[in-house]
Design a protein around this motif. Structure first.
Motif, PDB file in Angstrom:
ATOM      1  N   HIS A  95       0.770  -1.261   0.000  1.00 62.96           N
ATOM      2  CA  HIS A  95       0.000   0.000   0.000  1.00 62.96           C
ATOM      3  C   HIS A  95       0.794   1.301   0.000  1.00 62.96           C
ATOM      4  O   HIS A  95       0.708   2.079   0.958  1.00 62.96           O
ATOM      5  N   HIS A 193     -11.836  -4.108   3.927  1.00 60.37           N
ATOM      6  CA  HIS A 193     -10.547  -3.529   3.541  1.00 60.37           C
ATOM      7  C   HIS A 193     -10.736  -2.445   2.500  1.00 60.37           C
ATOM      8  O   HIS A 193     -11.674  -2.483   1.726  1.00 60.37           O
ATOM      9  N   HIS A 227      -6.863  -8.720  -0.314  1.00 60.51           N
ATOM     10  CA  HIS A 227      -6.486  -7.982   0.904  1.00 60.51           C
ATOM     11  C   HIS A 227      -7.551  -8.213   1.962  1.00 60.51           C
ATOM     12  O   HIS A 227      -8.683  -8.579   1.656  1.00 60.51           O
ATOM     13  N   ASN A 249      -2.825 -11.519   1.400  1.00 63.12           N
ATOM     14  CA  ASN A 249      -2.102 -10.695   2.363  1.00 63.12           C
ATOM     15  C   ASN A 249      -2.452 -11.069   3.796  1.00 63.12           C
ATOM     16  O   ASN A 249      -3.628 -11.230   4.123  1.00 63.12           O
TER      17      ASN A 249
HETATM   18 ZN   LIG Z   1      -4.135  -4.225   1.987  1.00 58.49          ZN
END
Ligand SMILES: [Zn+2]
Length: 324
Positions: A95, A193, A227, A249
């Motif tokens: 990110h 997310h 994510h 992730n």
């Molecule tokens: Zn993320």
């Protein structure tokens, strides 16, 4: 072993072809790096280590320099990875928003990383494409992979958005991937997310398949990234992988198991540093054999290793390292 972008590409292509997932683990200390690598190595799985800009700032100490922190984490990852022959690992920046453009460029040009995520998802589509393309141009020149994300919700800045608009539109995903040439694409499918943070969305795992089918139909080898997967069940993670996710992730899971392991240690060994009630100052001696940080940090490290081994088995990357 540390993998550069070209070798990491092989890892993701194999994962995409054979339908297994690669766990991307957020790291910051040598203990987390070692714990993660021990886990990958024991399972003969490749993997990714990733650092957030926050982790880089932390690693740099009071200077809070993201560049210095990235150099430190990268040096640790590369030297620790040399100890492990049954796993290939890359280092990724997690990110990085457009205000970190120069930082991303620094990491690429100084050969610190194997891949980067440019997250311009808060920009409108055109601006996101423009920024992502710029990063891709620099990264691909240095054999570094790029992960991108879309998320901007059209014309709804002051309005309440409908849940539908928080999911990735497959056609828009295809357009973004085509125009930017990213290697990895983070899809918004209802995990808690990114743009959908704070919204209670239903997980749409079929949407992953829809995006993946469309990319394949258009001869794009781009891997899909999931994510915010820490809250998903085993079945949901496995379905996501079967539907086309190649990178999952993981951050929160590790934070939790580390804290639990250290808490359990100190609950049991408290008297090593705290004088128990009823014992006088004269009769109390702290116990170096138990408060030596190696004694309790290793508990956190082992917990990370165990968690990695569990995750690797869920996504089925066990025994599939390109090095063996
Ligand atoms: Zn993320």
């Amino acid at each position: 072993m540390f993998l550069d972008g070209n070798r990491l590409r092989e890892v993701f292509l194999r994962a995409k072809k054979e339908r297994f997932g690669i766990i991307a683990s957020n790291v910051v200390f040598d203990s987390t790096i070692r714990g993660v690598l021990e886990g990958y190595d024991k399972q003969k799985s490749d993997g990714l280590l990733q650092m957030s800009t926050g982790a880089c700032k932390y690693a740099a100490g009071s200077s809070k320099s993201t560049e210095a922190g990235a150099e430190i984490i990268s040096a640790m990852v590369k030297s620790i990875a040399k100890q492990y022959k049954n796993t290939g690992v890359g280092l990724h920046i997690d990110h990085a928003t457009p205000n970190y453009f120069d930082f991303v460029k620094f990491c690429i040009e100084n050969n610190l990383v194997s891949s980067v995520m440019i997250d311009a998802s808060k920009e409108n589509f055109e601006e996101n494409v423009r920024i992502t393309k710029e990063v891709v141009a620099i990264a691909h020149k240095h054999n570094v992979l790029v992960e991108g994300e879309i998320g901007y919700i059209k014309g709804t800045e002051d309005e309440i958005v409908s849940d539908d608009e928080l999911y990735t539109d497959p056609q828009e995903a295809l357009e973004y991937v085509r125009q930017t040439n990213v290697d990895l694409f983070a899809a918004s499918v209802g995990t808690n997310h990114g743009v959908s943070k704070g919204h209670k969305l239903t997980l749409q795992l079929d949407l992953i398949k829809e995006i993946d089918d469309l990319l394949i139909k258009n001869n794009l080898e781009t891997g899909i990234v999931l994510h915010g997967a820490s809250g998903l069940t085993i079945e949901q993670q496995q379905k996501a992988v079967k539907n086309g996710v190649v990178k999952i992730n993981k951050d929160t899971d590790y934070q939790m198991v580390m804290a639990q392991a250290v808490q359990a240690y100190w609950e049991k060994e408290k008297d090593a540093v705290v004088r128990p009630e009823g014992i006088t100052e004269d009769n109390y001696m702290p116990d170096k054999g138990r408060f030596d940080p190696r004694k309790w940090m290793i508990k956190a490290e082992n917990a990370v290793q165990e968690e990695v081994e569990r995750l690797v088995q869920i996504v089925d990357s066990k025994g599939k390292s390109i090095l063996i």
